[in-house]
Write a protein that holds these residues in place. Structure first.
Motif, PDB file in Angstrom:
ATOM      1  N   GLY A 235       0.780  -1.216   0.000  1.00  0.00           N
ATOM      2  CA  GLY A 235       0.000   0.000   0.000  1.00  0.00           C
ATOM      3  C   GLY A 235       0.816   1.272   0.000  1.00  0.00           C
ATOM      4  O   GLY A 235       1.824   1.402  -0.665  1.00  0.00           O
ATOM      5  N   ALA A 236       0.322   2.226   0.765  1.00  0.00           N
ATOM      6  CA  ALA A 236       0.908   3.557   0.767  1.00  0.00           C
ATOM      7  C   ALA A 236       2.358   3.555   1.224  1.00  0.00           C
ATOM      8  O   ALA A 236       3.138   4.416   0.845  1.00  0.00           O
ATOM      9  CB  ALA A 236       0.072   4.487   1.649  1.00  0.00           C
TER      10      ALA A 236
ATOM     11  N   SER B 219       2.520   9.062  -9.767  1.00  0.00           N
ATOM     12  CA  SER B 219       1.105   9.443  -9.863  1.00  0.00           C
ATOM     13  C   SER B 219       0.679   9.589 -11.320  1.00  0.00           C
ATOM     14  O   SER B 219      -0.450   9.236 -11.686  1.00  0.00           O
ATOM     15  CB  SER B 219       0.856  10.753  -9.106  1.00  0.00           C
ATOM     16  OG  SER B 219       1.399  11.871  -9.787  1.00  0.00           O
ATOM     17  N   LEU B 220       1.567  10.092 -12.153  1.00  0.00           N
ATOM     18  CA  LEU B 220       1.242  10.275 -13.572  1.00  0.00           C
ATOM     19  C   LEU B 220       1.252   8.942 -14.316  1.00  0.00           C
ATOM     20  O   LEU B 220       0.465   8.743 -15.248  1.00  0.00           O
ATOM     21  CB  LEU B 220       2.220  11.271 -14.201  1.00  0.00           C
ATOM     22  CG  LEU B 220       2.139  12.696 -13.606  1.00  0.00           C
ATOM     23  CD1 LEU B 220       3.208  13.591 -14.199  1.00  0.00           C
ATOM     24  CD2 LEU B 220       0.762  13.295 -13.830  1.00  0.00           C
ATOM     25  N   VAL B 221       2.127   8.034 -13.912  1.00  0.00           N
ATOM     26  CA  VAL B 221       2.089   6.675 -14.454  1.00  0.00           C
ATOM     27  C   VAL B 221       0.735   6.050 -14.136  1.00  0.00           C
ATOM     28  O   VAL B 221       0.110   5.402 -14.981  1.00  0.00           O
ATOM     29  CB  VAL B 221       3.233   5.817 -13.865  1.00  0.00           C
ATOM     30  CG1 VAL B 221       3.010   4.326 -14.177  1.00  0.00           C
ATOM     31  CG2 VAL B 221       4.580   6.253 -14.425  1.00  0.00           C
ATOM     32  N   ALA B 222       0.252   6.261 -12.903  1.00  0.00           N
ATOM     33  CA  ALA B 222      -1.033   5.706 -12.489  1.00  0.00           C
ATOM     34  C   ALA B 222      -2.191   6.288 -13.290  1.00  0.00           C
ATOM     35  O   ALA B 222      -3.229   5.637 -13.451  1.00  0.00           O
ATOM     36  CB  ALA B 222      -1.254   5.945 -11.004  1.00  0.00           C
TER      37      ALA B 222
ATOM     38  N   GLN C 118       2.207  -2.463 -12.975  1.00  0.00           N
ATOM     39  CA  GLN C 118       2.068  -2.813 -11.568  1.00  0.00           C
ATOM     40  C   GLN C 118       2.265  -1.603 -10.662  1.00  0.00           C
ATOM     41  O   GLN C 118       1.689  -1.533  -9.575  1.00  0.00           O
ATOM     42  CB  GLN C 118       3.033  -3.941 -11.214  1.00  0.00           C
ATOM     43  CG  GLN C 118       2.639  -5.259 -11.864  1.00  0.00           C
ATOM     44  CD  GLN C 118       3.475  -6.429 -11.391  1.00  0.00           C
ATOM     45  OE1 GLN C 118       4.352  -6.290 -10.554  1.00  0.00           O
ATOM     46  NE2 GLN C 118       3.201  -7.597 -11.936  1.00  0.00           N
ATOM     47  N   VAL C 119       3.054  -0.627 -11.098  1.00  0.00           N
ATOM     48  CA  VAL C 119       3.166   0.636 -10.343  1.00  0.00           C
ATOM     49  C   VAL C 119       1.800   1.311 -10.298  1.00  0.00           C
ATOM     50  O   VAL C 119       1.348   1.781  -9.246  1.00  0.00           O
ATOM     51  CB  VAL C 119       4.207   1.580 -10.980  1.00  0.00           C
ATOM     52  CG1 VAL C 119       4.135   2.967 -10.334  1.00  0.00           C
ATOM     53  CG2 VAL C 119       5.617   1.013 -10.835  1.00  0.00           C
ATOM     54  N   ALA C 120       1.127   1.357 -11.446  1.00  0.00           N
ATOM     55  CA  ALA C 120      -0.195   1.988 -11.511  1.00  0.00           C
ATOM     56  C   ALA C 120      -1.192   1.258 -10.612  1.00  0.00           C
ATOM     57  O   ALA C 120      -1.954   1.886  -9.870  1.00  0.00           O
ATOM     58  CB  ALA C 120      -0.691   2.002 -12.950  1.00  0.00           C
ATOM     59  N   VAL C 121      -1.176  -0.070 -10.657  1.00  0.00           N
ATOM     60  CA  VAL C 121      -2.098  -0.850  -9.849  1.00  0.00           C
ATOM     61  C   VAL C 121      -1.827  -0.626  -8.363  1.00  0.00           C
ATOM     62  O   VAL C 121      -2.746  -0.424  -7.562  1.00  0.00           O
ATOM     63  CB  VAL C 121      -2.000  -2.343 -10.200  1.00  0.00           C
ATOM     64  CG1 VAL C 121      -2.783  -3.188  -9.207  1.00  0.00           C
ATOM     65  CG2 VAL C 121      -2.518  -2.581 -11.615  1.00  0.00           C
ATOM     66  N   ALA C 122      -0.554  -0.660  -7.973  1.00  0.00           N
ATOM     67  CA  ALA C 122      -0.192  -0.453  -6.569  1.00  0.00           C
ATOM     68  C   ALA C 122      -0.632   0.932  -6.101  1.00  0.00           C
ATOM     69  O   ALA C 122      -1.079   1.111  -4.959  1.00  0.00           O
ATOM     70  CB  ALA C 122       1.312  -0.627  -6.387  1.00  0.00           C
ATOM     71  N   TRP C 123      -0.519   1.922  -6.983  1.00  0.00           N
ATOM     72  CA  TRP C 123      -0.914   3.295  -6.632  1.00  0.00           C
ATOM     73  C   TRP C 123      -2.408   3.354  -6.300  1.00  0.00           C
ATOM     74  O   TRP C 123      -2.812   3.889  -5.271  1.00  0.00           O
ATOM     75  CB  TRP C 123      -0.593   4.230  -7.784  1.00  0.00           C
ATOM     76  CG  TRP C 123      -0.960   5.663  -7.514  1.00  0.00           C
ATOM     77  CD1 TRP C 123      -2.160   6.257  -7.729  1.00  0.00           C
ATOM     78  CD2 TRP C 123      -0.107   6.664  -6.961  1.00  0.00           C
ATOM     79  NE1 TRP C 123      -2.127   7.569  -7.359  1.00  0.00           N
ATOM     80  CE2 TRP C 123      -0.876   7.858  -6.883  1.00  0.00           C
ATOM     81  CE3 TRP C 123       1.221   6.679  -6.534  1.00  0.00           C
ATOM     82  CZ2 TRP C 123      -0.348   9.042  -6.381  1.00  0.00           C
ATOM     83  CZ3 TRP C 123       1.751   7.864  -6.053  1.00  0.00           C
ATOM     84  CH2 TRP C 123       0.972   9.037  -5.968  1.00  0.00           C
ATOM     85  N   TRP C 124      -3.224   2.767  -7.173  1.00  0.00           N
ATOM     86  CA  TRP C 124      -4.675   2.816  -6.936  1.00  0.00           C
ATOM     87  C   TRP C 124      -5.079   1.972  -5.753  1.00  0.00           C
ATOM     88  O   TRP C 124      -5.998   2.322  -5.012  1.00  0.00           O
ATOM     89  CB  TRP C 124      -5.420   2.386  -8.209  1.00  0.00           C
ATOM     90  CG  TRP C 124      -5.268   3.400  -9.288  1.00  0.00           C
ATOM     91  CD1 TRP C 124      -4.507   3.303 -10.421  1.00  0.00           C
ATOM     92  CD2 TRP C 124      -5.865   4.707  -9.340  1.00  0.00           C
ATOM     93  NE1 TRP C 124      -4.586   4.456 -11.155  1.00  0.00           N
ATOM     94  CE2 TRP C 124      -5.413   5.325 -10.528  1.00  0.00           C
ATOM     95  CE3 TRP C 124      -6.726   5.398  -8.504  1.00  0.00           C
ATOM     96  CZ2 TRP C 124      -5.800   6.617 -10.887  1.00  0.00           C
ATOM     97  CZ3 TRP C 124      -7.131   6.684  -8.857  1.00  0.00           C
ATOM     98  CH2 TRP C 124      -6.674   7.280 -10.024  1.00  0.00           C
ATOM     99  N   ARG C 125      -4.385   0.860  -5.536  1.00  0.00           N
ATOM    100  CA  ARG C 125      -4.687   0.028  -4.365  1.00  0.00           C
ATOM    101  C   ARG C 125      -4.317   0.730  -3.065  1.00  0.00           C
ATOM    102  O   ARG C 125      -4.897   0.479  -2.028  1.00  0.00           O
ATOM    103  CB  ARG C 125      -3.936  -1.288  -4.462  1.00  0.00           C
ATOM    104  CG  ARG C 125      -4.620  -2.289  -5.401  1.00  0.00           C
ATOM    105  CD  ARG C 125      -4.327  -3.694  -4.948  1.00  0.00           C
ATOM    106  NE  ARG C 125      -5.132  -4.627  -5.739  1.00  0.00           N
ATOM    107  CZ  ARG C 125      -4.619  -5.643  -6.397  1.00  0.00           C
ATOM    108  NH1 ARG C 125      -3.339  -5.867  -6.377  1.00  0.00           N
ATOM    109  NH2 ARG C 125      -5.412  -6.452  -7.066  1.00  0.00           N
ATOM    110  N   SER C 126      -3.333   1.600  -3.113  1.00  0.00           N
ATOM    111  CA  SER C 126      -2.872   2.286  -1.894  1.00  0.00           C
ATOM    112  C   SER C 126      -3.876   3.323  -1.416  1.00  0.00           C
ATOM    113  O   SER C 126      -3.760   3.841  -0.315  1.00  0.00           O
ATOM    114  CB  SER C 126      -1.522   2.966  -2.160  1.00  0.00           C
ATOM    115  OG  SER C 126      -1.704   4.123  -2.962  1.00  0.00           O
TER     116      SER C 126
END
Length: 219
Positions: free
Chosen positions: A152-153, A168-171, A208-216
């Motif tokens: 997460g975060a 954040s922009l990748v997400a 996976q960076v984008a996914v982790a960002w939204w999951r956080s």
């Protein structure tokens, strides 16, 4: 020159893709394979001969002998610099989405226009992710194992402000060029930042960076 490998069990599909890509003088098809096992063998042969590996593999997801997910997993593990772009017939294919979890850089519909396919090859070669517009954040999240965002975060708290902004922009789904324009920096700087972020977070790809960002829970 962008080197491309085509992997599809249908010869007419391989021929059609090859024809589409031939209209771009900066792209060259260097191998055509009928399944994932043939693709791995071709890569091993090139590696053994110290030949230039493909920059991008256009990979069908459903094939006999070895499917696109298994082939993507092995390619990503052994030859991480070979970007894999999954080809599927419909955009809510969970099977195709599962390829994102094992290192694919994204996927396209097989009926995408030639220009979109050529642009996607360029994007993957540049280190960007490619997803069809109708793929929502919820669908992507459902496709990636929980481990991808389980920290997460806390994962992102390690990043300095500049890398946090890039993440954040990748997400948001922006390409390296779009991030560079937004932040008024060079695309090569963005590419280096994305590579550092992926390494620091222990993830497999920018998807996976984008996914982790939204999951956080970050927005």
């Amino acid at each position: 020159m962008i080197r491309v490998m085509l992997v599809d069990d249908q010869k007419d599909v391989r021929d059609g893709l090859s024809l589409m890509l031939s209209h771009d003088p900066s792209v060259r098809v260097v191998a055509c394979c009928a399944n994932g096992a043939e693709a791995l063998e071709a890569l091993r042969a090139l590696d053994a001969a110290a030949g230039a590996l493909p920059n991008v593999a256009l990979m069908d997801v459903r094939m006999p002998i070895m499917d696109g997910i298994d082939a993507t997993r092995r390619i990503h593990r052994v030859w991480p610099n070979v970007g894999v772009l999954i080809l599927t017939t419909y955009d809510q294919d969970d099977y195709a989405l599962g390829a994102l979890a094992v290192g694919a850089s994204g996927f396209l519909l097989k009926d995408a226009p030639a220009r979109a396919i050529v642009d996607a090859v360029h994007a993957v070669c540049a280190g960007d992710a490619v997803l069809t517009p109708r793929v929502t954040k919820e669908v992507i999240t459902r496709a990636i194992p929980e481990a991808a965002g389980s920290r997460g975060a806390d994962m992102f708290s390690r990043l300095p402000p500049r890398e946090l902004e890039v993440a954040s922009l990748v997400a948001e789904g922006l390409s390296n060029a779009e991030i560079a324009a937004r932040m008024s920096i060079e695309p090569t700087s963005v590419k280096r930042s994305v590579s550092r972020i992926i390494s620091k977070l222990g993830l497999g790809s920018r998807v996976q960076v984008a996914v982790a960002w939204w999951r956080s829970g970050r927005r």
